[in-house]
Design an enzyme around this catalytic site. Structure first.
Site, short mmCIF file in Angstrom:
data_model
loop_
_atom_site.label_atom_id
_atom_site.label_comp_id
_atom_site.label_asym_id
_atom_site.label_seq_id
_atom_site.Cartn_x
_atom_site.Cartn_y
_atom_site.Cartn_z
N HIS A 214 -2.72 34.55 -45.23
CA HIS A 214 -1.45 34.58 -45.97
C HIS A 214 -1.64 33.95 -47.36
O HIS A 214 -1.17 34.49 -48.36
CB HIS A 214 -0.37 33.79 -45.22
CG HIS A 214 0.04 34.38 -43.90
ND1 HIS A 214 0.19 33.63 -42.76
CD2 HIS A 214 0.32 35.67 -43.54
CE1 HIS A 214 0.57 34.41 -41.75
NE2 HIS A 214 0.65 35.65 -42.20
N ARG B 258 -4.30 44.35 -42.87
CA ARG B 258 -5.62 44.01 -42.33
C ARG B 258 -6.34 45.24 -41.79
O ARG B 258 -7.55 45.34 -41.86
CB ARG B 258 -5.50 42.98 -41.21
CG ARG B 258 -5.22 41.58 -41.71
CD ARG B 258 -4.67 40.72 -40.61
NE ARG B 258 -3.37 41.21 -40.19
CZ ARG B 258 -2.60 40.63 -39.29
NH1 ARG B 258 -3.01 39.54 -38.69
NH2 ARG B 258 -1.42 41.12 -38.99
N SER C 235 -1.64 34.81 -37.04
CA SER C 235 -0.96 33.60 -36.58
C SER C 235 -1.08 33.46 -35.07
O SER C 235 -1.26 32.36 -34.55
CB SER C 235 0.52 33.64 -36.99
OG SER C 235 0.63 33.64 -38.38
N LYS D 140 9.88 37.44 -31.72
CA LYS D 140 8.80 36.49 -31.40
C LYS D 140 9.37 35.09 -31.24
O LYS D 140 10.22 34.67 -32.04
CB LYS D 140 7.76 36.46 -32.54
CG LYS D 140 7.08 37.77 -32.83
CD LYS D 140 6.05 37.60 -33.95
CE LYS D 140 5.47 38.91 -34.45
NZ LYS D 140 4.66 38.76 -35.67
#
Ligand code: ADP
Length: 165
Positions: free
Chosen positions: A18, A92, A130, A42
């Site tokens: 990040h 990504r 994360s 989440k």
């Protein structure tokens, strides 16, 4: 007119991947506003105010970056509020591209004047997420090369606290 970019994310926690995206965006735009969003799908490890404090400290060296928390609501509405005409997201891999392009198209249909800009993740952070960081830190693994120092410390404290519960 200042070119303001919004970088929204869960940042649970904020990683070096990040940070890399933020540093690069800060060179492209006059101002970057990082928004720590509450992702309803989440369960978060860090509270919104904890995320803001951690991200602020990790980006303190970047003059044109600031951090806000956003509990719920549309990213596009937050962009309007902040006068941001760009939304920055990191990519990504092909999964990110599929997921992110759907979101970007929805946002485009809501307001075509707000442009989503994708930055390709740097190769050294391709595997950093994360959720992977939380998984490793939870079992005492060393994540100090993958997250800012203050985040590594906060993770350690969080999981030590959980063990005592
Ligand atoms: P969200 O729940 O909104 O996907 P994340 O905190 O997981 O929030 O990610 C925020 C943004 O950062 C997303 O655009 C994601 O693709 C990007 N991102 C996540 N990890 C990395 C990384 N290692 N390198 C570059 N960008 C990343």
């Amino acid at each position: 007119m200042a070119r303001i970019a919004l970088f929204p994310g869960s940042f649970d926690p904020f990683t070096n991947g990040h940070l890399d995206t933020v540093v690069r965006a800060s060179q492209l735009f006059d101002e970057v506003v990082i928004a720590a969003m509450t992702n309803t799908a989440k369960k978060a490890l860090f509270a919104p105010d904890e995320k803001v404090t951690l991200i602020e400290a990790a980006t303190a060296h970047l003059d044109n970056v600031r951090v806000v928390a956003q509990a719920n609501g549309l990213t596009i509405d937050l962009a309007h509020k902040l006068d941001a005409h760009f939304i920055v997201r990191g990519l990504r891999n092909a999964n990110d591209l599929a997921y992110e392009s759907d979101i970007a198209r929805v946002n485009q249909s809501l307001d075509a004047s707000i442009e989503t800009v994708f930055l390709l993740a740097s190769s050294q952070y391709l595997a950093v997420s994360s959720s992977m960081i939380k998984e490793v830190a939870q079992f005492g693994g060393d994540v100090s090369t993958l997250v800012p120092m203050n985040v590594a410390q906060a993770l350690q404290a969080k999981f030590a606290e959980a063990q005592h519960d």
